[in-house]
Design an enzyme around this catalytic site. Structure first.
Site, PDB file in Angstrom:
ATOM      1  N   LYS A  59      48.783  69.561  34.687  1.00 50.45           N
ATOM      2  CA  LYS A  59      48.455  70.586  33.679  1.00 50.45           C
ATOM      3  C   LYS A  59      47.613  69.892  32.615  1.00 50.45           C
ATOM      4  CE  LYS A  59      49.028  72.759  29.937  1.00 50.45           C
ATOM      5  NZ  LYS A  59      47.875  72.448  29.098  1.00 50.45           N
ATOM      6  N   GLU A  62      54.122  59.202  26.781  1.00 46.70           N
ATOM      7  CA  GLU A  62      53.086  58.405  26.104  1.00 46.70           C
ATOM      8  C   GLU A  62      52.686  59.216  24.888  1.00 46.70           C
ATOM      9  OE1 GLU A  62      51.885  55.462  26.991  1.00 46.70           O
ATOM     10  OE2 GLU A  62      52.667  55.228  29.011  1.00 46.70           O
ATOM     11  N   CYS A  79      44.974  57.398  20.828  1.00 48.79           N
ATOM     12  CA  CYS A  79      46.352  57.123  20.407  1.00 48.79           C
ATOM     13  C   CYS A  79      46.505  55.677  19.944  1.00 48.79           C
ATOM     14  CB  CYS A  79      47.298  57.399  21.562  1.00 48.79           C
ATOM     15  SG  CYS A  79      46.787  56.547  23.051  1.00 48.79           S
ATOM     16  N   GLU A 117      49.298  60.049  11.920  1.00 50.73           N
ATOM     17  CA  GLU A 117      48.090  59.803  12.711  1.00 50.73           C
ATOM     18  C   GLU A 117      46.948  60.659  12.148  1.00 50.73           C
ATOM     19  OE1 GLU A 117      49.094  61.141  16.668  1.00 50.73           O
ATOM     20  OE2 GLU A 117      48.067  59.465  17.596  1.00 50.73           O
TER      21      GLU A 117
HETATM   22  P1  NAP Z   1      49.547  67.793  22.440  1.00 54.76           P
HETATM   23  O1  NAP Z   1      49.242  68.923  21.553  1.00 54.76           O
HETATM   24  O2  NAP Z   1      50.903  67.215  22.411  1.00 54.76           O
HETATM   25  O3  NAP Z   1      49.188  68.321  23.916  1.00 54.76           O
HETATM   26  C1  NAP Z   1      49.277  67.482  25.039  1.00 54.76           C
HETATM   27  C2  NAP Z   1      49.479  68.336  26.276  1.00 54.76           C
HETATM   28  O4  NAP Z   1      50.730  69.007  26.179  1.00 54.76           O
HETATM   29  C3  NAP Z   1      48.418  69.431  26.466  1.00 54.76           C
HETATM   30  O5  NAP Z   1      48.164  69.603  27.836  1.00 54.76           O
HETATM   31  C4  NAP Z   1      49.133  70.650  25.913  1.00 54.76           C
HETATM   32  O6  NAP Z   1      48.645  71.864  26.435  1.00 54.76           O
HETATM   33  C5  NAP Z   1      50.539  70.393  26.404  1.00 54.76           C
HETATM   34  N1  NAP Z   1      51.589  71.131  25.710  1.00 54.76           N
HETATM   35  C6  NAP Z   1      51.622  71.553  24.428  1.00 54.76           C
HETATM   36  N2  NAP Z   1      52.773  72.204  24.175  1.00 54.76           N
HETATM   37  C7  NAP Z   1      53.496  72.194  25.324  1.00 54.76           C
HETATM   38  C8  NAP Z   1      54.762  72.695  25.716  1.00 54.76           C
HETATM   39  N3  NAP Z   1      55.557  73.357  24.864  1.00 54.76           N
HETATM   40  N4  NAP Z   1      55.187  72.502  26.982  1.00 54.76           N
HETATM   41  C9  NAP Z   1      54.400  71.837  27.877  1.00 54.76           C
HETATM   42  N5  NAP Z   1      53.175  71.338  27.566  1.00 54.76           N
HETATM   43  C10 NAP Z   1      52.741  71.500  26.308  1.00 54.76           C
HETATM   44  O7  NAP Z   1      48.558  66.579  22.222  1.00 54.76           O
HETATM   45  P2  NAP Z   1      46.971  66.595  22.095  1.00 54.76           P
HETATM   46  O8  NAP Z   1      46.609  67.148  20.773  1.00 54.76           O
HETATM   47  O9  NAP Z   1      46.361  67.202  23.324  1.00 54.76           O
HETATM   48  O10 NAP Z   1      46.647  65.027  22.170  1.00 54.76           O
HETATM   49  C11 NAP Z   1      46.655  64.190  21.060  1.00 54.76           C
HETATM   50  C12 NAP Z   1      47.956  63.416  20.977  1.00 54.76           C
HETATM   51  O11 NAP Z   1      48.130  62.681  22.181  1.00 54.76           O
HETATM   52  C13 NAP Z   1      47.938  62.386  19.869  1.00 54.76           C
HETATM   53  O12 NAP Z   1      49.175  62.386  19.216  1.00 54.76           O
HETATM   54  C14 NAP Z   1      47.733  61.072  20.616  1.00 54.76           C
HETATM   55  O13 NAP Z   1      48.205  59.937  19.935  1.00 54.76           O
HETATM   56  C15 NAP Z   1      48.482  61.330  21.862  1.00 54.76           C
HETATM   57  N6  NAP Z   1      48.037  60.441  22.935  1.00 54.76           N
HETATM   58  C16 NAP Z   1      48.884  59.458  23.356  1.00 54.76           C
HETATM   59  C17 NAP Z   1      48.478  58.584  24.360  1.00 54.76           C
HETATM   60  C18 NAP Z   1      49.380  57.478  24.838  1.00 54.76           C
HETATM   61  O14 NAP Z   1      49.082  56.907  25.883  1.00 54.76           O
HETATM   62  N7  NAP Z   1      50.460  57.159  24.161  1.00 54.76           N
HETATM   63  C19 NAP Z   1      47.206  58.694  24.912  1.00 54.76           C
HETATM   64  C20 NAP Z   1      46.371  59.711  24.461  1.00 54.76           C
HETATM   65  C21 NAP Z   1      46.816  60.581  23.465  1.00 54.76           C
HETATM   66  P3  NAP Z   1      47.532  72.731  25.652  1.00 54.76           P
HETATM   67  O15 NAP Z   1      46.378  71.839  25.437  1.00 54.76           O
HETATM   68  O16 NAP Z   1      47.234  73.816  26.623  1.00 54.76           O
HETATM   69  O17 NAP Z   1      48.174  73.192  24.390  1.00 54.76           O
END
Ligand code: NAP
Length: 483
Positions: free
Chosen positions: A172, A247, A281, A382
């Site tokens: 997804k 992650e 991240c 962040e």
């Molecule tokens: P996000 O809002 O948490 O979304 C990540 C994924 O989760 C997206 O596919 C999102 O779908 C989905 N999602 C959201 N709500 C959900 C739910 N209730 N149930 C299931 N899936 C759900 O994060 P983002 O804004 O895309 O990414 C930025 C974040 O990722 C930052 O905090 C960054 O630090 C972190 N990150 C961490 C790593 C690591 O390796 N530690 C690497 C890259 C990024 P939708 O897009 O359709 O809402």
């Protein structure tokens, strides 16, 4: 361009026919419409993954490795097309998108080889007539939920090892960047990965997530994204006790000691902080510089930032693309304004601009802030933008205390030329990843992941294979001839 979802080897729309637009964050042009799937759609993908599991799991590791390696080759062969697609939906400069395609492919290639080295064990028994054997077997159907900031690599870091271990997968991708995921799906078919082994669904994240966690056939969910959503998924995983890899977010410190090579530290700061317009991240969010090199480091970094070019990532001269959306712009602006209101000084940048005709006003000038303190929002949250807040420190002990004063524990960086200090500081930083004189530590052979609220589980290295394997202990009773 593939815009449909991949389920059981077929390209399909959402059952309702609903779609949503994918837009270019640099221009707001609509790049494509993709299916807005929900629970029913997710269940169809899980059905397909479950049906494909017995056949895929039964193959030898070498037979699974072959199409995986071919997928990695196809990605590299089609780098330019995939990179352009990524830049259009995500905004990053083309050079970075090309780099991400190679990086993403390297995780598949590496995992394909690691799959051949999933070893069992025979352990000395505690009594005659017993043999202790440990098997490592694929966990089963896996779901991968991924973010928008690395639209290809965040998928392949999960998909490669999951498939190499003998699992099948439902992916997804993030709402903003589904096209790179669907392009990978297309290549997976060309590479000969059997139908149903990879399924990709786009749409309503909450509904798809609920369907995934409600289905007992899904034995593992690997998530990359925010800590906020990661916490929700931990709760969702409880009823079926689903294994998780998380992650999550980071808040990396970047320390520059008096004995550092300051030019190397500036280069490392540019690489780690300003890649992807600060939307990674592992981006440093807190720079701490020792008194003796403070002026030199800040002066050289500010000068470099002033040479960076804002614009559409499709323009090869550009080094900073747009922020992903208006929420991201609002957060970055809020962090800069909050810091200024609390006394920070903008050394360079500090503005969000529209850098040219036809472009959106989502571009943040590379920003260096001085006079930062712990009370400011950017010292604790962040920022996810090209903003480098800098503070001074005077001793090693103080630097370590400042660096570790965070609930996050993903990446950290420091620069020193003292070999003893290098060991001491690396051991004391409470982070899953330490870049010691290195601003770009991520690579397929190394274990990537966090501690504390940055999550758990590792991606890359041989370590990642364990995320997709169950350990089974078999105690065998045998008859000894002379017993
Ligand atoms: P996000 O809002 O948490 O979304 C990540 C994924 O989760 C997206 O596919 C999102 O779908 C989905 N999602 C959201 N709500 C959900 C739910 N209730 N149930 C299931 N899936 C759900 O994060 P983002 O804004 O895309 O990414 C930025 C974040 O990722 C930052 O905090 C960054 O630090 C972190 N990150 C961490 C790593 C690591 O390796 N530690 C690497 C890259 C990024 P939708 O897009 O359709 O809402």
């Amino acid at each position: 361009m593939q815009t449909l979802n991949l389920i059981a080897g077929e390209w399909v729309g959402a059952p309702t026919g609903a779609t949503f637009p994918v837009t270019d964050p640099a221009t707001d042009d609509v790049v494509a419409e993709v299916p807005r799937g929900g629970a029913e759609h997710a269940r169809a993908a899980i059905d397909a993954a479950a049906a494909a599991l017995p056949g895929w799991r039964a193959l030898t590791a070498a037979d699974r490795a072959r199409p995986l390696r071919r997928l990695a080759e196809l990605m590299v062969e089609q780098r330019e097309r995939l990179a352009r697609l990524m830049t259009r939906e995500q905004g990053k400069p083309l050079a970075e998108a090309r780099g991400e395609i190679d990086y993403a492919a390297s995780f598949i290639e590496h995992a394909a080889e690691e799959g051949k080295r999933v070893l069992g064990e025979v352990i000395p028994a505690s009594r005659p007539g017993q043999r202790i054997v440990v098997l490592r077997q694929p966990v089963g159907v896996v779901a991968a939920i991924t973010p928008w900031n690395f639209p290809a690599a965040m998928i392949t870091r999960k998909l490669g090892p999951a498939l190499a271990a003998g699992c099948t997968i439902v992916v997804k991708p993030a709402e903003q960047t589904p096209l790179s995921a669907l392009a990978l799906g297309e290549l997976s078919i060309d590479a000969g990965i059997p139908r149903g082994v990879i399924n990709i669904v786009t749409g309503d994240a909450a509904a798809i997530g609920e369907a995934i966690f409600a289905d007992a056939r899904v034995r593992k969910v690997s998530f990359t994204g925010s800590t906020e959503v990661g916490r929700k998924l931990m709760v969702a995983a409880a009823p079926n006790v689903v294994r998780l890899s998380l992650e999550l977010g980071g808040h990396a410190p970047f320390l520059v000691f008096d004995d550092a090579d300051v030019d190397a530290a500036v280069t490392g700061a540019i690489k780690s902080k300003f890649r992807n317009a600060g939307q990674t991240c592992i981006c440093p969010n807190r720079f701490f510089v020792q008194d003796g090199v403070y002026d030199e480091f800040v002066g050289k970094l500010a000068k470099q930032l002033q040479t960076m070019v804002l614009g559409s990532g499709l323009d090869d001269a550009v080094s900073i693309g747009p922020l992903i959306d208006d929420d991201a712009v609002a957060k970055v602006r809020d962090h800069i304004e909050d810091a200024r209101a609390r006394g920070a000084i903008v050394r360079t940048g500090g503005e969000i601009v529209r850098p040219g005709p036809g472009l959106t006003a989502r571009f943040c000038r590379p920003t260096l802030l001085e006079g930062v303190d712990a009370s400011m929002k950017l010292s604790v949250e962040e920022t996810f933008g090209p903003v480098a807040p800098v503070r001074r420190f005077s001793s090693e002990a103080q630097a370590i205390e400042l660096a570790n004063a965070s609930p996050f524990g993903l990446a950290s960086y420091f620069y020193t030329r003292d070999a003893s200090r290098l060991w001491r500081v690396a051991e004391r930083l409470e982070y899953g990843i330490v870049g010691a004189n290195d601003g770009a530590p991520s690579t397929a052979q190394a274990p990537f992941g966090g501690v504390k609220t940055s999550g758990f589980g590792r991606e890359g290295g041989h370590h990642v294979m364990h995320e997709y394997l169950d350990v089974k202990y078999v105690s065998i009773g045998i008859t000894e001839p002379n017993a």
